[in-house]
Write a protein that holds these residues in place. Structure first.
Motif, mmCIF file in Angstrom:
data_model
loop_
_atom_site.group_PDB
_atom_site.id
_atom_site.type_symbol
_atom_site.label_atom_id
_atom_site.label_comp_id
_atom_site.label_asym_id
_atom_site.label_seq_id
_atom_site.Cartn_x
_atom_site.Cartn_y
_atom_site.Cartn_z
ATOM 1 N N VAL A 68 -69.625 -88.767 26.619
ATOM 2 C CA VAL A 68 -69.214 -89.351 25.340
ATOM 3 C C VAL A 68 -70.253 -88.995 24.290
ATOM 4 O O VAL A 68 -71.458 -89.163 24.503
ATOM 5 N N VAL A 69 -69.767 -88.498 23.147
ATOM 6 C CA VAL A 69 -70.641 -88.112 22.049
ATOM 7 C C VAL A 69 -70.184 -88.781 20.751
ATOM 8 O O VAL A 69 -69.053 -89.231 20.640
ATOM 9 N N ASP A 70 -71.111 -88.805 19.785
ATOM 10 C CA ASP A 70 -70.753 -89.313 18.462
ATOM 11 C C ASP A 70 -70.309 -88.152 17.580
ATOM 12 O O ASP A 70 -70.179 -87.014 18.052
ATOM 13 N N GLU A 71 -70.115 -88.430 16.305
ATOM 14 C CA GLU A 71 -69.627 -87.394 15.379
ATOM 15 C C GLU A 71 -70.617 -86.236 15.191
ATOM 16 O O GLU A 71 -70.251 -85.175 14.704
ATOM 17 N N HIS A 72 -71.875 -86.415 15.610
ATOM 18 C CA HIS A 72 -72.892 -85.366 15.506
ATOM 19 C C HIS A 72 -73.181 -84.709 16.860
ATOM 20 O O HIS A 72 -74.192 -84.034 17.023
ATOM 21 N N ASN A 73 -72.300 -84.945 17.834
ATOM 22 C CA ASN A 73 -72.451 -84.437 19.205
ATOM 23 C C ASN A 73 -73.698 -84.959 19.905
ATOM 24 O O ASN A 73 -74.233 -84.302 20.798
ATOM 25 N N GLN A 74 -74.150 -86.129 19.516
ATOM 26 C CA GLN A 74 -75.275 -86.771 20.198
ATOM 27 C C GLN A 74 -74.729 -87.548 21.383
ATOM 28 O O GLN A 74 -73.740 -88.281 21.269
ATOM 29 N N PHE A 75 -75.388 -87.423 22.523
ATOM 30 C CA PHE A 75 -74.953 -88.064 23.763
ATOM 31 C C PHE A 75 -75.067 -89.582 23.670
ATOM 32 O O PHE A 75 -76.110 -90.117 23.308
ATOM 33 N N LEU A 76 -73.967 -90.283 24.008
ATOM 34 C CA LEU A 76 -73.937 -91.747 23.980
ATOM 35 C C LEU A 76 -73.756 -92.366 25.361
ATOM 36 O O LEU A 76 -74.187 -93.489 25.600
ATOM 37 N N GLY A 77 -73.066 -91.644 26.259
ATOM 38 C CA GLY A 77 -72.795 -92.195 27.582
ATOM 39 C C GLY A 77 -71.754 -91.363 28.305
ATOM 40 O O GLY A 77 -71.532 -90.196 27.969
ATOM 41 N N VAL A 78 -71.108 -91.976 29.302
ATOM 42 C CA VAL A 78 -70.066 -91.296 30.072
ATOM 43 C C VAL A 78 -68.848 -92.205 30.174
ATOM 44 O O VAL A 78 -68.950 -93.433 30.094
ATOM 45 N N ILE A 79 -67.715 -91.572 30.354
ATOM 46 C CA ILE A 79 -66.472 -92.312 30.595
ATOM 47 C C ILE A 79 -65.778 -91.654 31.780
ATOM 48 O O ILE A 79 -65.658 -90.432 31.836
ATOM 49 N N GLY A 80 -65.414 -92.475 32.742
ATOM 50 C CA GLY A 80 -64.727 -91.976 33.931
ATOM 51 C C GLY A 80 -63.275 -92.409 33.924
ATOM 52 O O GLY A 80 -62.890 -93.323 33.194
ATOM 53 N N ALA A 81 -62.495 -91.758 34.736
ATOM 54 C CA ALA A 81 -61.070 -92.078 34.827
ATOM 55 C C ALA A 81 -60.864 -93.556 35.161
ATOM 56 O O ALA A 81 -59.934 -94.190 34.662
ATOM 57 N N GLU A 82 -61.750 -94.116 35.997
ATOM 58 C CA GLU A 82 -61.597 -95.531 36.363
ATOM 59 C C GLU A 82 -61.759 -96.455 35.167
ATOM 60 O O GLU A 82 -61.187 -97.545 35.124
ATOM 61 N N HIS A 83 -62.517 -96.019 34.156
ATOM 62 C CA HIS A 83 -62.704 -96.832 32.947
ATOM 63 C C HIS A 83 -61.490 -96.769 32.031
ATOM 64 O O HIS A 83 -61.387 -97.552 31.092
ATOM 65 N N LEU A 84 -60.601 -95.833 32.275
ATOM 66 C CA LEU A 84 -59.427 -95.642 31.433
ATOM 67 C C LEU A 84 -58.139 -96.095 32.110
ATOM 68 O O LEU A 84 -57.053 -95.858 31.603
ATOM 69 N N SER A 85 -58.282 -96.772 33.241
ATOM 70 C CA SER A 85 -57.093 -97.292 33.932
ATOM 71 C C SER A 85 -56.474 -98.399 33.085
ATOM 72 O O SER A 85 -57.141 -99.043 32.277
ATOM 73 N N ASP A 86 -55.178 -98.615 33.285
ATOM 74 C CA ASP A 86 -54.482 -99.661 32.523
ATOM 75 C C ASP A 86 -55.165 -101.013 32.676
ATOM 76 O O ASP A 86 -55.352 -101.734 31.701
ATOM 77 N N GLN A 87 -55.564 -101.347 33.898
ATOM 78 C CA GLN A 87 -56.182 -102.655 34.146
ATOM 79 C C GLN A 87 -57.498 -102.810 33.387
ATOM 80 O O GLN A 87 -57.761 -103.846 32.784
ATOM 81 N N TYR A 88 -58.327 -101.789 33.431
ATOM 82 C CA TYR A 88 -59.630 -101.834 32.772
ATOM 83 C C TYR A 88 -59.452 -101.931 31.258
ATOM 84 O O TYR A 88 -60.130 -102.714 30.586
ATOM 85 N N VAL A 89 -58.518 -101.141 30.711
ATOM 86 C CA VAL A 89 -58.266 -101.148 29.269
ATOM 87 C C VAL A 89 -57.678 -102.490 28.847
ATOM 88 O O VAL A 89 -58.074 -103.058 27.824
ATOM 89 N N LEU A 90 -56.742 -103.032 29.640
ATOM 90 C CA LEU A 90 -56.166 -104.352 29.337
ATOM 91 C C LEU A 90 -57.231 -105.435 29.324
ATOM 92 O O LEU A 90 -57.243 -106.304 28.442
ATOM 93 N N LEU A 91 -58.117 -105.396 30.295
ATOM 94 C CA LEU A 91 -59.197 -106.372 30.372
ATOM 95 C C LEU A 91 -60.080 -106.285 29.129
ATOM 96 O O LEU A 91 -60.431 -107.306 28.534
ATOM 97 N N GLN A 92 -60.425 -105.067 28.715
ATOM 98 C CA GLN A 92 -61.255 -104.895 27.524
ATOM 99 C C GLN A 92 -60.523 -105.388 26.276
ATOM 100 O O GLN A 92 -61.128 -106.042 25.422
ATOM 101 N N ALA A 93 -59.230 -105.106 26.176
ATOM 102 C CA ALA A 93 -58.449 -105.565 25.027
ATOM 103 C C ALA A 93 -58.441 -107.092 24.973
ATOM 104 O O ALA A 93 -58.632 -107.689 23.911
ATOM 105 N N ALA A 94 -58.274 -107.718 26.127
ATOM 106 C CA ALA A 94 -58.262 -109.185 26.178
ATOM 107 C C ALA A 94 -59.637 -109.766 25.849
ATOM 108 O O ALA A 94 -59.744 -110.749 25.108
ATOM 109 N N ASN A 95 -60.694 -109.161 26.386
ATOM 110 C CA ASN A 95 -62.054 -109.661 26.163
ATOM 111 C C ASN A 95 -62.512 -109.538 24.724
ATOM 112 O O ASN A 95 -63.362 -110.307 24.271
ATOM 113 N N THR A 96 -61.988 -108.556 24.012
ATOM 114 C CA THR A 96 -62.422 -108.345 22.631
ATOM 115 C C THR A 96 -61.427 -108.870 21.611
ATOM 116 O O THR A 96 -61.640 -108.711 20.408
#
Length: 187
Positions: A68-96
């Motif tokens: 994961v990078v910002d608009e200047h291509n600076q490294f911010l972190g990583v995102i894996g397929a497991e973080h993009l699962s429906d359950q994980y995304v739903l949980l984040q939507a509910a938590n925020t």
């Protein structure tokens, strides 16, 4: 643009092979299976992209991890397929308190660089593929970042599936845990 023409392969019997085949084993140098960002452009996703867009991109490119990078291509972190699962995304939507899955951004789901650790590029000269495979198996990791401390860069990564393909051997990782879990165990 020139026009391409299809030809019959009916009379073709032979396959082309490299003149100097490359044989690798668990005892081969680790750098043999290392994805070096000096030679291969890193697979990145912008932190401001929605989770659903990122998931679709990962599915289309057959990739299970992106940096994961910002608009200047600076490294911010990583995102894996497991973080993009429906359950994980739903949980984040509910938590925020977000109203829609379409509002969740990669930046809200990624593993931040402050929560990551990596192998050092300088150590790879003394390591074998077997050392890397054992590390990935012991820590139940599909991927591991590699940093170049001297140049202060993310130099590349190891991927269990890439190693498995190159060795033509199954590599059993048992579980795909997140970067955060493995690195808390290693630390």
């Amino acid at each position: 643009m020139s026009k391409l023409t299809l030809h019959s392969v009916q009379s073709i019997d032979d396959l082309a092979f490299p003149e100097k085949p490359v044989y690798i084993s668990m005892n081969s140098p680790a750098k043999t299976v290392f994805t070096d960002f000096i030679d291969h452009e890193p697979m990145v996703v912008d932190a401001s992209m929605t989770a659903l867009e990122a998931r679709n991109m990962m599915i289309k490119t057959h990739v299970r991890l992106k940096l994961v990078v910002d608009e200047h291509n600076q490294f911010l972190g990583v995102i894996g397929a497991e973080h993009l699962s429906d359950q994980y995304v739903l949980l984040q939507a509910a938590n925020t308190g977000l109203r829609s899955l379409k509002e969740v951004l990669v930046a809200e789901l990624m593993v931040r660089k402050k929560d990551l650790v990596a192998l050092d590029y300088a150590e790879l000269d003394k390591s074998t593929i077997g050392n890397v495979v054992n590390f990935l198996q012991d820590n139940h990791q599909q991927h591991c970042l590699v940093i170049d401390q001297d140049n202060h860069t993310i130099r590349g990564l190891f991927s269990a599936s890439d190693i498995s393909r190159k060795l033509r051997l199954p590599i059993d990782i048992h579980e795909q845990s997140s970067f955060a879990r493995v690195f808390s165990a290693v630390s």
